[in-house]
Design a protein around this motif. Structure first.
Motif, PDB file in Angstrom:
ATOM      1  N   PRO A 138       0.812  -1.223   0.000  1.00  0.00           N
ATOM      2  CA  PRO A 138       0.000   0.000   0.000  1.00  0.00           C
ATOM      3  C   PRO A 138       0.849   1.279   0.000  1.00  0.00           C
ATOM      4  CG  PRO A 138      -0.828  -1.540   1.631  1.00  0.00           C
ATOM      5  CD  PRO A 138       0.465  -2.093   1.136  1.00  0.00           C
ATOM      6  N   LEU A 139       1.936   1.254   0.749  1.00  0.00           N
ATOM      7  CA  LEU A 139       2.823   2.427   0.777  1.00  0.00           C
ATOM      8  C   LEU A 139       3.450   2.658  -0.592  1.00  0.00           C
ATOM      9  CD1 LEU A 139       4.159   4.635   2.505  1.00  0.00           C
ATOM     10  CD2 LEU A 139       5.988   2.982   2.972  1.00  0.00           C
ATOM     11  N   TYR A 140       3.927   1.583  -1.227  1.00  0.00           N
ATOM     12  CA  TYR A 140       4.528   1.699  -2.560  1.00  0.00           C
ATOM     13  C   TYR A 140       3.519   2.238  -3.573  1.00  0.00           C
ATOM     14  CZ  TYR A 140       6.271   0.479  -7.136  1.00  0.00           C
ATOM     15  OH  TYR A 140       6.655   0.549  -8.449  1.00  0.00           O
ATOM     16  N   LEU A 141       2.308   1.678  -3.577  1.00  0.00           N
ATOM     17  CA  LEU A 141       1.296   2.126  -4.533  1.00  0.00           C
ATOM     18  C   LEU A 141       0.925   3.588  -4.321  1.00  0.00           C
ATOM     19  CD1 LEU A 141      -1.035  -0.990  -4.671  1.00  0.00           C
ATOM     20  CD2 LEU A 141       0.589  -0.224  -6.405  1.00  0.00           C
ATOM     21  N   PHE A 142       0.802   4.002  -3.070  1.00  0.00           N
ATOM     22  CA  PHE A 142       0.463   5.390  -2.778  1.00  0.00           C
ATOM     23  C   PHE A 142       1.574   6.335  -3.246  1.00  0.00           C
ATOM     24  CE2 PHE A 142       0.525   9.076   0.077  1.00  0.00           C
ATOM     25  CZ  PHE A 142      -0.728   9.594  -0.195  1.00  0.00           C
ATOM     26  N   ILE A 143       2.822   5.995  -2.937  1.00  0.00           N
ATOM     27  CA  ILE A 143       3.943   6.856  -3.317  1.00  0.00           C
ATOM     28  C   ILE A 143       4.122   6.879  -4.835  1.00  0.00           C
ATOM     29  CG2 ILE A 143       6.454   7.087  -3.192  1.00  0.00           C
ATOM     30  CD1 ILE A 143       6.247   6.189  -0.273  1.00  0.00           C
ATOM     31  N   ALA A 144       4.013   5.720  -5.484  1.00  0.00           N
ATOM     32  CA  ALA A 144       4.173   5.675  -6.937  1.00  0.00           C
ATOM     33  C   ALA A 144       3.083   6.487  -7.631  1.00  0.00           C
ATOM     34  CB  ALA A 144       4.146   4.224  -7.418  1.00  0.00           C
ATOM     35  N   TRP A 145       1.855   6.359  -7.146  1.00  0.00           N
ATOM     36  CA  TRP A 145       0.754   7.117  -7.745  1.00  0.00           C
ATOM     37  C   TRP A 145       0.948   8.620  -7.513  1.00  0.00           C
ATOM     38  CZ3 TRP A 145      -2.128   5.960 -11.507  1.00  0.00           C
ATOM     39  CH2 TRP A 145      -3.278   6.661 -11.791  1.00  0.00           C
ATOM     40  N   ALA A 146       1.412   9.004  -6.332  1.00  0.00           N
ATOM     41  CA  ALA A 146       1.674  10.418  -6.052  1.00  0.00           C
ATOM     42  C   ALA A 146       2.786  10.956  -6.947  1.00  0.00           C
ATOM     43  CB  ALA A 146       2.031  10.601  -4.580  1.00  0.00           C
ATOM     44  N   VAL A 147       3.802  10.151  -7.191  1.00  0.00           N
ATOM     45  CA  VAL A 147       4.895  10.576  -8.084  1.00  0.00           C
ATOM     46  C   VAL A 147       4.376  10.775  -9.502  1.00  0.00           C
ATOM     47  CG1 VAL A 147       7.016   9.747  -9.196  1.00  0.00           C
ATOM     48  CG2 VAL A 147       6.774   9.610  -6.720  1.00  0.00           C
TER      49      VAL A 147
END
Length: 69
Positions: free
Chosen positions: A45-54
């Motif tokens: 979940p952290l990876y998906l959130f950060i990747a989407w924000a990037v």
């Protein structure tokens, strides 16, 4: 009217952004992130959130950066 060189650079940058997005969300990379050892919370979940924000941030920067010129 924009010169064709500026439009082609913008198109190249948008294509690069799509390539980066496809790379960030490709299933093998997501599987690797999902299988990382976690202590209490999974990394996915952290990876998906950060990747989407990037991706959203790069898109906004790319579209607004050229609009001001």
């Amino acid at each position: 009217m924009k010169p064709s060189g500026a439009q082609s650079r913008k198109a190249e940058r948008l294509i690069a952004l799509v390539a980066i997005t496809l790379l960030l969300f490709c299933p093998p990379l997501i599987i690797v992130v999902d299988r990382l050892p976690s202590f209490s919370v999974g990394w996915l979940p952290l990876y998906l959130f950060i990747a989407w924000a990037v991706v959203i941030g790069l898109t906004a920067w790319l579209m607004e950066h050229r609009a001001g010129r």
